[in-house]
Structure formats: structure tokens, C-alpha cells
Design an enzyme around this catalytic site. Structure first.
Site, PDB file in Angstrom:
ATOM      1  N   HIS A  49       0.763  -1.031  -0.067  1.00 48.92           N
ATOM      2  CA  HIS A  49      -0.056  -0.126   0.067  1.00 48.92           C
ATOM      3  C   HIS A  49       0.921   1.224  -0.066  1.00 48.92           C
ATOM      4  O   HIS A  49       1.843   1.291   0.842  1.00 48.92           O
ATOM      5  CB  HIS A  49      -0.939   0.031   1.455  1.00 48.92           C
ATOM      6  CG  HIS A  49      -1.652   1.311   1.435  1.00 48.92           C
ATOM      7  ND1 HIS A  49      -3.009   1.539   0.625  1.00 48.92           N
ATOM      8  CD2 HIS A  49      -1.346   2.357   1.937  1.00 48.92           C
ATOM      9  CE1 HIS A  49      -3.378   2.594   0.690  1.00 48.92           C
ATOM     10  NE2 HIS A  49      -2.500   3.291   1.678  1.00 48.92           N
TER      11      HIS A  49
ATOM     12  N   ASP B 194     -15.210   2.590   7.902  1.00 52.16           N
ATOM     13  CA  ASP B 194     -14.150   3.669   7.295  1.00 52.16           C
ATOM     14  C   ASP B 194     -14.751   4.699   6.394  1.00 52.16           C
ATOM     15  O   ASP B 194     -14.441   5.792   6.421  1.00 52.16           O
ATOM     16  CB  ASP B 194     -13.094   2.932   6.651  1.00 52.16           C
ATOM     17  CG  ASP B 194     -12.037   3.830   6.123  1.00 52.16           C
ATOM     18  OD1 ASP B 194     -11.741   4.546   7.141  1.00 52.16           O
ATOM     19  OD2 ASP B 194     -11.926   3.879   4.853  1.00 52.16           O
TER      20      ASP B 194
ATOM     21  N   ARG C 159     -14.604  12.904   8.570  1.00 52.38           N
ATOM     22  CA  ARG C 159     -13.198  13.521   8.623  1.00 52.38           C
ATOM     23  C   ARG C 159     -12.892  14.703   7.715  1.00 52.38           C
ATOM     24  O   ARG C 159     -12.458  15.662   7.899  1.00 52.38           O
ATOM     25  CB  ARG C 159     -12.199  12.371   8.551  1.00 52.38           C
ATOM     26  CG  ARG C 159     -12.061  11.407   9.730  1.00 52.38           C
ATOM     27  CD  ARG C 159     -11.183  10.251   9.536  1.00 52.38           C
ATOM     28  NE  ARG C 159      -9.674  10.680   9.305  1.00 52.38           N
ATOM     29  CZ  ARG C 159      -9.118   9.831   8.611  1.00 52.38           C
ATOM     30  NH1 ARG C 159      -9.626   8.628   8.163  1.00 52.38           N
ATOM     31  NH2 ARG C 159      -7.777  10.028   8.341  1.00 52.38           N
TER      32      ARG C 159
ATOM     33  N   SER D 194      -7.577   3.683   9.504  1.00 53.88           N
ATOM     34  CA  SER D 194      -8.520   3.729   7.999  1.00 53.88           C
ATOM     35  C   SER D 194      -7.657   2.793   6.958  1.00 53.88           C
ATOM     36  O   SER D 194      -8.398   1.839   6.223  1.00 53.88           O
ATOM     37  CB  SER D 194      -8.537   5.087   7.489  1.00 53.88           C
ATOM     38  OG  SER D 194      -8.961   5.274   6.435  1.00 53.88           O
TER      39      SER D 194
ATOM     40  N   LYS E 265      -8.815  -1.610   5.967  1.00 54.78           N
ATOM     41  CA  LYS E 265      -8.922  -2.128   4.563  1.00 54.78           C
ATOM     42  C   LYS E 265      -8.167  -3.177   4.263  1.00 54.78           C
ATOM     43  O   LYS E 265      -8.547  -4.250   3.573  1.00 54.78           O
ATOM     44  CB  LYS E 265      -9.076  -0.753   3.735  1.00 54.78           C
ATOM     45  CG  LYS E 265     -10.371  -0.096   3.899  1.00 54.78           C
ATOM     46  CD  LYS E 265     -10.178   1.268   3.039  1.00 54.78           C
ATOM     47  CE  LYS E 265      -9.117   2.452   3.526  1.00 54.78           C
ATOM     48  NZ  LYS E 265      -9.660   3.618   3.329  1.00 54.78           N
TER      49      LYS E 265
HETATM   50  N1  URA Z   1      -5.955   6.887   2.923  1.00 61.24           N
HETATM   51  C1  URA Z   1      -7.083   6.210   3.472  1.00 61.24           C
HETATM   52  O1  URA Z   1      -7.207   5.004   3.255  1.00 61.24           O
HETATM   53  N2  URA Z   1      -7.414   6.884   4.732  1.00 61.24           N
HETATM   54  C2  URA Z   1      -7.056   7.844   5.589  1.00 61.24           C
HETATM   55  O2  URA Z   1      -7.209   8.146   6.480  1.00 61.24           O
HETATM   56  C3  URA Z   1      -5.932   8.683   4.516  1.00 61.24           C
HETATM   57  C4  URA Z   1      -5.563   7.969   3.333  1.00 61.24           C
END
Ligand code: URA
Length: 425
Positions: free
Chosen positions: A84, A163, A170, A185, A189
Site C-alpha cells: 500500500h 471507514d 473526517r 483507516s 481495509k
Molecule cells: N487513505 C486512507 O485510506 N485513509 C486515510 O485516512 C488517509 C489516506
């Protein structure tokens, strides 16, 4: 003990530690519509200022993961490992890395997203290939991981649904930039995706979400901690994002550059970072292979072709060129003292390669090719950037964004290395 939202908000506002029960209650009740948006907004702001300790963060992440579906990747004949990136300008590494690591013997489930603002999303790049399908069923993901070893597709809407709600909140409450909220977050995932191992590419610098190295290191350590706690072997590589990665920024231009790297050529920085991340991924799953060799011997490119074909795309598709291409030339002779990744990202975005809102569409052909690197000597009139757009208004918007993207003077810049630091548990 009875739990209510006001007490939980008050506790965090006053810097106290939330119990596991309180965290589970507030997140699940919010997800079910029983906690008001203004209450969750207040809690997010309290977390923004007072943080979450390791135990609170693990529970917070657990509840987010358990709010949705988890992909089961057990029983595949290859070990699973993913990467990621926190997002940067010209970051096309996933397109190369997924097939490369698959060619080395692992299975790479790259569940990706679309881009917003000045950084491009992996799916937007492959969407430029007609017929290519971003949406696969869980069965299709598993089958392709078994047959090809690599999948790049859209993350299912069923994963970590809390999320999505929290992220939207947010976004409008100035609480995106909280390290525990970012870390939970991202990791919720990735853990829901079912990978056994994960390499995080945490970008630092002018074109990155994290401008500051200490904050980037803290984010990396926090994410590595969450992954490890959840049984996912995780390491993080801090990498420089002061300058764009490679030459191309823009969807089709980046696919073309990725194919060059997959065929053993391409810009050195893109190749170096891909190989470094591949080595880290393979080490986590105990495969000894030589990724650089797989780029040079055509095996990675072969796997890329199979990966694109398996999702309905034509790997030989020739992208149409932008209808408007022009160069931006050096206004004076000198040294390229600064090539600003954020500046280049904004130019590509204004030319049509990126979106301002989630619903906007992107142009496949639009983008920038960066023709010089920091430290290069240039002559007056030498082309610095090549701008690609589909129409005059986007070209004009790109020109309007040029100012400040490249600084030429007589000072040799101090260059930051691409690979800054590896963070392990
Ligand atoms: N990418 C995400 O998936 N979540 C965040 O909070 C910031 C970047």
C-alpha cells in the site's frame, strides 16, 4: 455500566483512555445510525488532539474490520502479500510491482482506489484500457490469484464500511490528518482484504500527504504495529516524494512508463523503488527470487499481460495521444534547483488527469512528462516539461499552474535519497 456518546466524547476530550467496550459501542452504534454526526465529529476532533493509545487503536481498527466483509485468501497455493502506498505524484509502482511479485511466486491482491486531488489512483490508470474490468467478485479475485498471481481491482464496498462513513466525516471536519485515524483507516481495509503480509510505502515530502519525516515515521510505526497485532507481517518503507516518481504523471502516460519498466527499461528511480519494494515483499513471505532479473527476462511483463487480459483488457492497446501537446521551456540557463512534486501533480490534475470531487471523470491522455531532474544543468529555452491535454481550456489551466513548479538558479541542490528508511516492528 451504561454507555453514552456524551460521556465517551467527554472522556476523550479530557485525555482519558477509552475502554474497548466504549469504542465498540460508539463505532457500531454510529454505523447503525444511533450516534449523531455532530457527536462523532466531536469525538474525531477529541481524538485528533488527544490520540489513541496502542490498545485503543487496535480495538478501533478491529471494530472497523468487523463492521464488514473479510476476503478469505487462505488455501491458495501461493503466499499472499500486498503493498500500500500513501500516494504520490507519478506513483505507478503498483502496476509494475503486482505482476513482478507474482512472477516471483507470490499472490498479490491489490485492492485499490481512485485518485483525488493531485495524486492519481491505480484504478484510474488501468481504466484507460478499454474493456478492462475494475470490479471483480471475491470468487474472481481468488481464481485470478491462483491462475495469474496478481489482481488489481476495486476494493469491495463491503469491506470496513465504517471507514467510508468516518472518512467522509473526517473530510468535512478537518480531522483527516490524525495519525491514529489515518493508520486505522488504511490498515482496516488492508487487513479485511485478507493478505498475509504487507509492505507499506509511506511517502514523505513536498508531494506527499506527510510533508514531515518524523510524522511519516510515526505513521509508519503505527501502521506496522496494527498489522503485526492483527497477524499480518508488515513493514514500512519511507520514500522520498519531494520530486515526482519517474517521468510521467497522468493515467495513460503512467501505464506506458510502467510497461517500459516491466520490459526491463524505464526510469531508474521507478525501477529501483519497484525492486526494493518487491524484495521487501518477497522477504516477508520467505520467497527467494531476484526481482530485477524478472524485469529483464520478460517474466514480469508476461505476468502483466496475463493480469490485464484476465480482467478483459487488451495489453497491446495503444493509447490515443492527447490532442494538445506543448512544452514548457527554461526561462533562463542554470541548474534545476527544485522540481516540485506537488507543483507537477497539480499541473497534471489541471490538465485533466485528476479529479477535484469523487464524482468527476478523468482524462486518460492528459498529464505531464518531466524532462529534467533536480541537479541538471539546463540551457535557456530547453524543454523542461511536456504538457498533454485534450482541449484548450485544460491546456490553459495546466499553463496557469506552472508557476513555482521548477526553480532554476545557480545553486546545486542537496538531493534526498529515494529510499529513506525501513520501519520494522
Ligand atoms: N487513505 C486512507 O485510506 N485513509 C486515510 O485516512 C488517509 C489516506
Amino acid at each position: 455500566m451504561s454507555i453514552n456518546a456524551v460521556e465517551i466524547i467527554g472522556s476523550k476530550r479530557d485525555g482519558r483512555v477509552l475502554s474497548n467496550e466504549a469504542i465498540a459501542w460508539i463505532l457500531n452504534t454510529y454505523n447503525a445510525g444511533g450516534v449523531a454526526e455532530e457527536q462523532m465529529s466531536s469525538l474525531l476532533m477529541a481524538i485528533f488532539f488527544n490520540g489513541l493509545n496502542a490498545e485503543e487503536l487496535n480495538t478501533w481498527t478491529d471494530v472497523m474490520i468487523n463492521s464488514g466483509e473479510r476476503l478469505s485468501l487462505s488455501g491458495l497455493s501461493r503466499p499472499t502479500v500486498d503493498k500500500h502506498s500513501t500516494g504520490g505524484v507519478g506513483d505507478k509502482i503498483s502496476l509494475i510491482l503486482a505482476p513482478l511479485v507474482a512472477a516471483c511466486g507470490a499472490a498479490v491482491p491489490q485492492l485499490s482506489g481512485r485518485g483525488l486531488g493531485h495524486t492519481g489512483g491505480t484504478l484510474d490508470k488501468l481504466d484507460a484500457i478499454p474493456g478492462w474490468r475494475a470490479f471483480l467478485s471475491n470468487e474472481e479475485v481468488r481464481a485470478q490469484l491462483e491462475s495469474v498471481g496478481a489482481v488489481i481491482c476495486a476494493a469491495g464496498q463491503g469491506m470496513a464500511p465504517i471507514d467510508r462513513k468516518l472518512y467522509s466525516l473526517r473530510d468535512v471536519t478537518a480531522t483527516v490528518e490524525s495519525i491514529p485515524l489515518i493508520a486505522s483507516s488504511i490498515m482496516s481495509k488492508k487487513i479485511a482484504e485478507g493478505t498475509e503480509a504487507l509492505v507499506l510505502d509511506v511517502k514523505v515530502g513536498r508531494g506527499a500527504f506527510m510533508k514531515d519525516r518524523d510524522r511519516a515515521r510515526t505513521l509508519a510505526q503505527t501502521m506496522v504495529g496494527i498489522g503485526t497485532q492483527h497477524g499480518v507481517k508488515t513493514v514500512a518503507q519511507l520514500t522520498n516524494m519531494d520530486v515526482p516518481l519517474g517521468i510521467a504523471a497522468g493515467n495513460a502516460l503512467e501505464v506506458i512508463e510502467s510497461v517500459e519498466v516491466l520490459r526491463g527499461g524505464g526510469p531508474q528511480d521507478v525501477r529501483d523503488l519497484t525492486v526494493a519494494l518487491a524484495e521487501a515483499m518477497l522477504e516477508l513471505v520467505g520467497i527467494s527470487a531476484n526481482p530485477a532479473e524478472m524485469l529483464d527476462n520478460g517474466k514480469a511483463y508476461e505476468t502483466y499481460r496475463s493480469m490485464i487480459s484476465a480482467q478483459g483488457g487488451d495489453p497491446d492497446y495503444e493509447f490515443p495521444k492527447a490532442t494538445r501537446i506543448e512544452t514548457y521551456e527554461a526561462p533562463q540557463a542554470g541548474i534545476v534547483n527544485r522540481l516540485d512534486a506537488l507543483g507537477v501533480g497539480v499541473i497534471a490534475w489541471r490538465l485533466g488527469a485528476g479529479r477535484a470531487r469523487k464524482e468527476d471523470s478523468v482524462s486518460a491522455a492528459a498529464g505531464v512528462r518531466v524532462l529534467v531532474r533536480e541537479g541538471d544543468s539546463v540551457e535557456k529555452g530547453q524543454p523542461l516539461l511536456e504538457l498533454h491535454a485534450d482541449d484548450d481550456s485544460h491546456m490553459q489551466a495546466g499553463r496557469d499552474a506552472l508557476s513555482g513548479s521548477i526553480l532554476i538558479n545557480d545553486e546545486t541542490p542537496t538531493l534526498t535519497p529515494l529510499l529513506i528508511e525501513l520501519v520494522r516492528k
